[in-house]
Scaffold this active site. Structure first.
Site: not given
Ligand code: Y12
Ligand code: CO
Length: 171
Positions: A45, A50, A95-96, A137-138, A141
Site C-alpha cells: 500500500g 509518501q 509502512c514504507l 492505514h493509507e 496518511h
Molecule cells: C497492513 C498493514 C499496513 C499496510 C500499509 C502498507 N504497508 C506496506 O506496504 C509496508 C511495506 C514494507 C515493506 C518492507 O520490505 C522491504 O522494504 C523489503 C519493509 O521492510 C523494510 O523496510 C526492511 C517495511 C514495510 C497494509 C496492510
Molecule cells: Co504507511
C-alpha cells in the site's frame, strides 16, 4: 518512474492532502509512478504523500490466494471517505515510510467506503480483513498521520529512542 519514498521524521508526512479535481493524464502518471515505486520497495500500500504529492490518492495491492501480487488486483483509490466502521482488530503493521519497524495496531474490523477510480467514477464498497486494515492505514496518511501515532506512550517512547539510534548509525 520509481520515485523516492519520504521517511519518518520528514515533516511532509504530517501534511494533510487535498481532493483531486481533475481526473486527467497527470493523475494517471502519478498512479503509475506510485505503483512502480510501491512494487520496487516491496510494499502492499502507498499514499501519494509518501512520494511528496499532497493529493488524496492511494493504492493498495494485496497478495492473492497464491501469495502473488498481481497488477490486475491493484485498487486505485482517489478522494476516499470512510462512511461507517464496526468492530476492532489487531494487526502487526509496517509502512514504507517507517522502514524496518512493525507493531500491533488496533483498527476497525469492517468499513464502508466511497471513493473515485482513475476516471472519476464513484465506487461504494465494504471491506473487512487485511483490505480494511490497509485502507485505514493509507487514509491516515492522507490526514498526515502515521501508524506509530497509534502506539501506547511506552511503545512510542521506545520507538523514538531506537529510531534516533538507527538514524545516527546511518550518518
Ligand atoms: C497492513 C498493514 C499496513 C499496510 C500499509 C502498507 N504497508 C506496506 O506496504 C509496508 C511495506 C514494507 C515493506 C518492507 O520490505 C522491504 O522494504 C523489503 C519493509 O521492510 C523494510 O523496510 C526492511 C517495511 C514495510 C497494509 C496492510
Ligand atoms: Co504507511
Amino acid at each position: 518512474m520509481i520515485r523516492e519514498i519520504i521517511t519518518y521524521p520528514n515533516k511532509l508526512l504530517k501534511q494533510k492532502s487535498h481532493d483531486v479535481e481533475d481526473f486527467n493524464d497527470e493523475l494517471h502518471v502519478l498512479l503509475d509512478d506510485m505503483y512502480e515505486t510501491m512494487i520496487a520497495k516491496n510494499g502492499i500500500g502507498l499514499a501519494a504523500i509518501q512520494i511528496g504529492e499532497r493529493f488524496n490518492v492511494l493504492i493498495i495491492n494485496l497478495p492473492n490466494e497464491d501469495d502473488k501480487q498481481v497488477k490486475e488486483d491493484v485498487l486505485e483509490i482517489i478522494n476516499p471517505k470512510i462512511i461507517d466502521k464496526k468492530g476492532s482488530t489487531l494487526y502487526t503493521e509496517g509502512c514504507l515510510s517507517v522502514p524496518e519497524y512493525y507493531e500491533d495496531v488496533d483498527r476497525a474490523e469492517w468499513i464502508k467506503v466511497e471513493y473515485r477510480d482513475r476516471d472519476g467514477k464513484l465506487i461504494s464498497c465494504e471491506y473487512d480483513g487485511l483490505m480494511a486494515i490497509a485502507f485505514q492505514h493509507e487514509c491516515d496518511h492522507l490526514n498526515g498521520e502515521l501508524f506509530i501515532e497509534k502506539l501506547s506512550y511506552l511503545k512510542r517512547k521506545k520507538f523514538e529512542k531506537d529510531w534516533k539510534k538507527k538514524l545516527k548509525g546511518k550518518s
